[in-house]
Write a protein that holds these residues in place. Structure first.
Motif, mmCIF file in Angstrom:
data_model
loop_
_atom_site.group_PDB
_atom_site.id
_atom_site.type_symbol
_atom_site.label_atom_id
_atom_site.label_comp_id
_atom_site.label_asym_id
_atom_site.label_seq_id
_atom_site.Cartn_x
_atom_site.Cartn_y
_atom_site.Cartn_z
ATOM 1 N N PRO A 120 0.823 -1.209 0.000
ATOM 2 C CA PRO A 120 0.000 0.000 0.000
ATOM 3 C C PRO A 120 0.860 1.264 0.000
ATOM 4 O O PRO A 120 1.923 1.305 0.627
ATOM 5 C CB PRO A 120 -0.810 -0.113 1.292
ATOM 6 C CG PRO A 120 -0.805 -1.570 1.628
ATOM 7 C CD PRO A 120 0.520 -2.082 1.155
ATOM 8 N N LEU A 121 0.400 2.278 -0.729
ATOM 9 C CA LEU A 121 1.043 3.581 -0.648
ATOM 10 C C LEU A 121 0.915 4.105 0.782
ATOM 11 O O LEU A 121 -0.125 3.948 1.424
ATOM 12 C CB LEU A 121 0.399 4.556 -1.630
ATOM 13 C CG LEU A 121 0.709 4.318 -3.109
ATOM 14 C CD1 LEU A 121 -0.203 5.160 -3.984
ATOM 15 C CD2 LEU A 121 2.168 4.612 -3.413
ATOM 16 N N ASN A 122 1.955 4.743 1.251
ATOM 17 C CA ASN A 122 2.004 5.157 2.653
ATOM 18 C C ASN A 122 1.602 6.601 2.871
ATOM 19 O O ASN A 122 0.901 6.911 3.836
ATOM 20 C CB ASN A 122 3.428 4.941 3.188
ATOM 21 C CG ASN A 122 3.562 5.302 4.648
ATOM 22 O OD1 ASN A 122 2.999 4.640 5.505
ATOM 23 N ND2 ASN A 122 4.289 6.373 4.940
ATOM 24 N N PHE A 123 2.028 7.516 1.979
ATOM 25 C CA PHE A 123 1.855 8.948 2.235
ATOM 26 C C PHE A 123 1.931 9.658 0.892
ATOM 27 O O PHE A 123 2.920 10.296 0.570
ATOM 28 C CB PHE A 123 2.958 9.414 3.187
ATOM 29 C CG PHE A 123 2.883 10.841 3.682
ATOM 30 C CD1 PHE A 123 2.180 11.825 3.017
ATOM 31 C CD2 PHE A 123 3.552 11.204 4.836
ATOM 32 C CE1 PHE A 123 2.130 13.126 3.488
ATOM 33 C CE2 PHE A 123 3.522 12.503 5.322
ATOM 34 C CZ PHE A 123 2.819 13.466 4.634
ATOM 35 N N THR A 124 0.898 9.511 0.051
ATOM 36 C CA THR A 124 0.870 10.208 -1.227
ATOM 37 C C THR A 124 0.721 11.698 -0.979
ATOM 38 O O THR A 124 -0.046 12.128 -0.125
ATOM 39 C CB THR A 124 -0.267 9.687 -2.111
ATOM 40 O OG1 THR A 124 -1.427 9.462 -1.315
ATOM 41 C CG2 THR A 124 0.119 8.387 -2.772
ATOM 42 N N SER A 125 1.436 12.489 -1.777
ATOM 43 C CA SER A 125 1.591 13.891 -1.394
ATOM 44 C C SER A 125 1.149 14.890 -2.445
ATOM 45 O O SER A 125 0.344 15.760 -2.164
ATOM 46 C CB SER A 125 3.062 14.147 -1.020
ATOM 47 O OG SER A 125 3.226 15.427 -0.472
ATOM 48 N N ASN A 126 1.683 14.816 -3.671
ATOM 49 C CA ASN A 126 1.320 15.814 -4.674
ATOM 50 C C ASN A 126 1.269 15.175 -6.049
ATOM 51 O O ASN A 126 1.845 14.100 -6.268
ATOM 52 C CB ASN A 126 2.288 16.992 -4.657
ATOM 53 C CG ASN A 126 1.657 18.245 -5.254
ATOM 54 O OD1 ASN A 126 1.786 18.504 -6.439
ATOM 55 N ND2 ASN A 126 0.952 19.009 -4.432
ATOM 56 N N VAL A 127 0.597 15.866 -6.998
ATOM 57 C CA VAL A 127 0.270 15.246 -8.279
ATOM 58 C C VAL A 127 0.243 16.290 -9.384
ATOM 59 O O VAL A 127 -0.092 17.462 -9.154
ATOM 60 C CB VAL A 127 -1.093 14.516 -8.180
ATOM 61 C CG1 VAL A 127 -2.211 15.476 -7.790
ATOM 62 C CG2 VAL A 127 -1.434 13.789 -9.471
ATOM 63 N N PHE A 128 0.603 15.844 -10.595
ATOM 64 C CA PHE A 128 0.502 16.676 -11.795
ATOM 65 C C PHE A 128 0.240 15.744 -12.967
ATOM 66 O O PHE A 128 0.788 14.655 -13.033
ATOM 67 C CB PHE A 128 1.790 17.480 -12.026
ATOM 68 C CG PHE A 128 1.592 18.675 -12.924
ATOM 69 C CD1 PHE A 128 1.561 18.533 -14.303
ATOM 70 C CD2 PHE A 128 1.422 19.931 -12.388
ATOM 71 C CE1 PHE A 128 1.368 19.624 -15.140
ATOM 72 C CE2 PHE A 128 1.223 21.037 -13.217
ATOM 73 C CZ PHE A 128 1.196 20.882 -14.584
ATOM 74 N N ALA A 129 -0.591 16.183 -13.895
ATOM 75 C CA ALA A 129 -0.949 15.339 -15.038
ATOM 76 C C ALA A 129 -0.462 15.952 -16.339
ATOM 77 O O ALA A 129 -0.452 17.178 -16.507
ATOM 78 C CB ALA A 129 -2.456 15.134 -15.101
ATOM 79 N N ASP A 130 -0.068 15.075 -17.256
ATOM 80 C CA ASP A 130 0.244 15.446 -18.632
ATOM 81 C C ASP A 130 -0.633 14.558 -19.507
ATOM 82 O O ASP A 130 -0.260 13.440 -19.858
ATOM 83 C CB ASP A 130 1.722 15.231 -18.922
ATOM 84 C CG ASP A 130 2.089 15.596 -20.352
ATOM 85 O OD1 ASP A 130 1.288 16.293 -21.006
ATOM 86 O OD2 ASP A 130 3.170 15.181 -20.811
ATOM 87 N N GLY A 131 -1.829 15.042 -19.822
ATOM 88 C CA GLY A 131 -2.803 14.198 -20.497
ATOM 89 C C GLY A 131 -3.210 13.060 -19.585
ATOM 90 O O GLY A 131 -3.608 13.271 -18.439
ATOM 91 N N ASP A 132 -3.091 11.821 -20.075
ATOM 92 C CA ASP A 132 -3.454 10.653 -19.279
ATOM 93 C C ASP A 132 -2.277 10.088 -18.492
ATOM 94 O O ASP A 132 -2.419 9.067 -17.807
ATOM 95 C CB ASP A 132 -4.014 9.551 -20.190
ATOM 96 C CG ASP A 132 -5.356 9.932 -20.792
ATOM 97 O OD1 ASP A 132 -6.102 10.681 -20.139
ATOM 98 O OD2 ASP A 132 -5.648 9.492 -21.927
ATOM 99 N N THR A 133 -1.121 10.723 -18.589
ATOM 100 C CA THR A 133 0.043 10.327 -17.795
ATOM 101 C C THR A 133 0.079 11.178 -16.532
ATOM 102 O O THR A 133 -0.058 12.404 -16.610
ATOM 103 C CB THR A 133 1.348 10.507 -18.595
ATOM 104 O OG1 THR A 133 1.294 9.692 -19.765
ATOM 105 C CG2 THR A 133 2.548 10.133 -17.760
ATOM 106 N N VAL A 134 0.240 10.527 -15.399
ATOM 107 C CA VAL A 134 0.156 11.222 -14.109
ATOM 108 C C VAL A 134 1.448 11.038 -13.337
ATOM 109 O O VAL A 134 1.931 9.911 -13.166
ATOM 110 C CB VAL A 134 -1.026 10.701 -13.267
ATOM 111 C CG1 VAL A 134 -1.113 11.440 -11.937
ATOM 112 C CG2 VAL A 134 -2.340 10.849 -14.042
#
Length: 329
Positions: A120-134
């Motif tokens: 399991p992921l423990n501490f997801t923090s930040n996100v950015f997308a380029d189309g369908d790639t994340v």
């Protein structure tokens, strides 16, 4: 959890780390109250509203002109970093549930990634997308959000920059990061920038060119702890600095771990607290500092998120009950 300290020699803090305000000064911060605590990250949605996630799991959209607030979703966890897509959907890094997607305001939430290789992921923090790639970050594989100071003291270097492909496959681009945090994708898609909160730095992972697949430093030896970042409408990389460098922590990090274990054993109410400040910086893609805006944290503090739009700066905070609003002077 028991502390397993790693020794690290931080770079010598610059004089800027000891100053409490900038020149020119940051203009006064206006508060836009939200129905809860901790609007940790802020992003400007396609409809012009400012979106944030609260400690109670709510996702809210704020009209900065009228000050109205609408709840547009709920993660049943703790939403942190956000990315607003042009189609009205929202990507969410939830510290407890992983990488999520809200299809539209008031719509359905889908889990995109909650484990990697069965862990399991423990501490997801930040996100950015380029189309369908994340692209997204996991701050630490050892400590949870409510014990983030454990990672600051331990210096586990277990943060990761991750990429989710359109087919759902997830790969690690960079591991062993010092508390991986905010993300920015270069407009030309040449690189991804990731804040290393525990390293006082911003790392650059190259996506194209001769250096593709490698990483180096975009900015080193920041005067404070970088958190979430945002690409401004001015084309600059805006960085939230939570608090200035801590001389005690800098002194302890190169020493044997016993001293840090003793600090961690002190009741939380007696442990050193982050200095109250409001601080953001902005860099061009050559790594040059363009804006350095700080004021004392009397009315707002612990800035963990920043978004710039047409000269207006929106601020998020892990502890406040409001989104902050100020301007580029």
């Amino acid at each position: 959890m028991s502390l397993q300290p790693r020794r690290w020699q931080p770079p010598k803090a610059t004089p800027r780390a000891r100053e409490k305000h900038s020149e020119p000064p940051m203009p006064a911060v206006q508060r836009i109250e939200v129905p809860g605590e901790g609007p940790e990250d802020v992003v400007v949605a396609a409809d012009g509203r400012v979106v944030a996630g609260l400690a109670n799991g709510a996702l809210v959209a704020v009209d900065p002109g009228e000050g109205t607030v609408e709840q547009i979703g709920h993660t049943d966890g703790r939403p942190l970093g956000l990315h607003a897509n042009s189609d009205g959907s929202l990507l969410i890094c939830d510290a407890e549930r992983g990488l999520l997607r809200l299809d539209k305001p008031g719509g359905q939430i889908t889990v995109l990634v909650d484990e990697i290789g069965g862990v399991p992921l423990n501490f997801t923090s930040n996100v950015f997308a380029d189309g369908d790639t994340v692209y997204f970050t996991e701050s630490t594989r050892r400590w949870k959000l409510d014990e983030y100071m454990g990672d600051m003291l331990e210096h586990s270097e277990t943060g990761r920059l991750l990429r989710r492909h359109p087919d759902g496959r997830v790969e690690t681009l960079v591991g062993e990061l010092k508390f991986a945090n905010g993300l920015v994708l270069a407009p030309d898609r040449s690189c991804v920038l990731v804040a290393e909160t525990g390293g006082y730095s911003i790392t650059r992972y190259w996506l194209s060119g001769d250096k593709a697949g490698t990483h180096d430093y975009f900015v080193e030896n920041l005067p404070g702890f970088p958190d979430n970042m945002g690409l401004g409408s001015d084309g600059l990389v805006w960085v939230a600095l939570v608090t200035p460098r801590n001389p005690l922590l800098d002194m302890l990090l190169p020493l044997p771990g016993l001293l840090r274990r003793l600090v961690w054993a002190i009741p939380q109410r007696l442990q050193p607290k982050p200095a109250r400040t409001v601080w953001v910086q902005a860099f061009d893609f050559e790594g040059n500092l363009i804006h350095d805006l700080q004021r004392e944290g009397t009315d707002y503090a612990m800035v963990t998120g920043v978004a710039e739009q047409d000269g207006v700066i929106y601020l998020g905070s892990l502890t406040e009950t409001a989104i902050g609003l100020t301007r580029v002077p």
